[in-house]
Design a protein around this motif. Structure first.
Motif, PDB file in Angstrom:
ATOM      1  N   UNK A   1       8.129  -6.158  19.138  1.00  0.00           N
ATOM      2  CA  UNK A   1       7.926  -5.485  19.866  1.00  0.00           C
ATOM      3  C   UNK A   1       7.584  -4.176  19.386  1.00  0.00           C
ATOM      4  N   UNK A   2       8.094  -3.766  17.996  1.00  0.00           N
ATOM      5  CA  UNK A   2       7.767  -2.907  17.259  1.00  0.00           C
ATOM      6  C   UNK A   2       6.843  -2.454  16.138  1.00  0.00           C
ATOM      7  N   UNK A   3       6.377  -4.523  15.873  1.00  0.00           N
ATOM      8  CA  UNK A   3       5.979  -4.497  14.862  1.00  0.00           C
ATOM      9  C   UNK A   3       4.165  -4.649  15.918  1.00  0.00           C
ATOM     10  N   UNK A   4       4.213  -5.194  16.944  1.00  0.00           N
ATOM     11  CA  UNK A   4       2.876  -4.539  17.257  1.00  0.00           C
ATOM     12  C   UNK A   4       2.721  -3.648  17.625  1.00  0.00           C
TER      13      UNK A   4
ATOM     14  N   UNK B   1      -1.340   0.655  16.497  1.00  0.00           N
ATOM     15  CA  UNK B   1      -1.140   1.569  15.837  1.00  0.00           C
ATOM     16  C   UNK B   1      -1.885   2.259  14.533  1.00  0.00           C
ATOM     17  N   UNK B   2      -2.289   1.538  13.714  1.00  0.00           N
ATOM     18  CA  UNK B   2      -2.990   1.070  12.949  1.00  0.00           C
ATOM     19  C   UNK B   2      -4.331   0.906  12.988  1.00  0.00           C
TER      20      UNK B   2
ATOM     21  N   UNK C   1       4.384   0.745   4.975  1.00  0.00           N
ATOM     22  CA  UNK C   1       5.643   1.403   4.125  1.00  0.00           C
ATOM     23  C   UNK C   1       6.491   0.627   5.547  1.00  0.00           C
ATOM     24  N   UNK C   2       6.307   1.032   6.456  1.00  0.00           N
ATOM     25  CA  UNK C   2       8.107   0.353   7.449  1.00  0.00           C
ATOM     26  C   UNK C   2       7.643  -1.473   7.831  1.00  0.00           C
ATOM     27  N   UNK C   3       6.119  -1.563   8.252  1.00  0.00           N
ATOM     28  CA  UNK C   3       5.881  -2.913   8.790  1.00  0.00           C
ATOM     29  C   UNK C   3       6.020  -3.348   7.317  1.00  0.00           C
TER      30      UNK C   3
END
Length: 81
Positions: free
Chosen positions: A17-20, A25-26, A59-61
């Motif tokens: 869910x966080x990655x999606x 957002x990107x 970077x976070x992904x």
């Protein structure tokens, strides 16, 4: 002064869910930049702010991806595909 919690209890579904959300957002930031190119009079965030946000998201992904454990057999040669 309290410190930060360094032990998180997230499930695989939580991480997905966080990655999606980060990818969405990107994508919306990218759409805003494209719309700005099409209509220069439309108000948009400054390019530097958008670039900085995109870099932080990438970077976070990348860090999330690097923490995943991918399947590798313990014995024998690994054959992909």
């Amino acid at each position: 002064m309290p410190g930060y919690n360094t032990n998180f209890e997230l499930t695989v579904d939580d991480m997905e869910l966080i990655e999606d959300a980060l990818r969405t957002t990107k994508r919306s930031l990218n759409t805003a930049v494209i719309a700005q190119d099409a209509d220069p009079l439309q108000p948009c965030e400054s390019t530097r702010d958008v670039d900085a946000s995109m870099k932080r998201i990438n970077d976070l992904l990348g860090r999330l991806h690097n923490q995943k454990n991918f399947y590798r057999p313990k014995t024998g040669a690994y054959v992909s595909g």
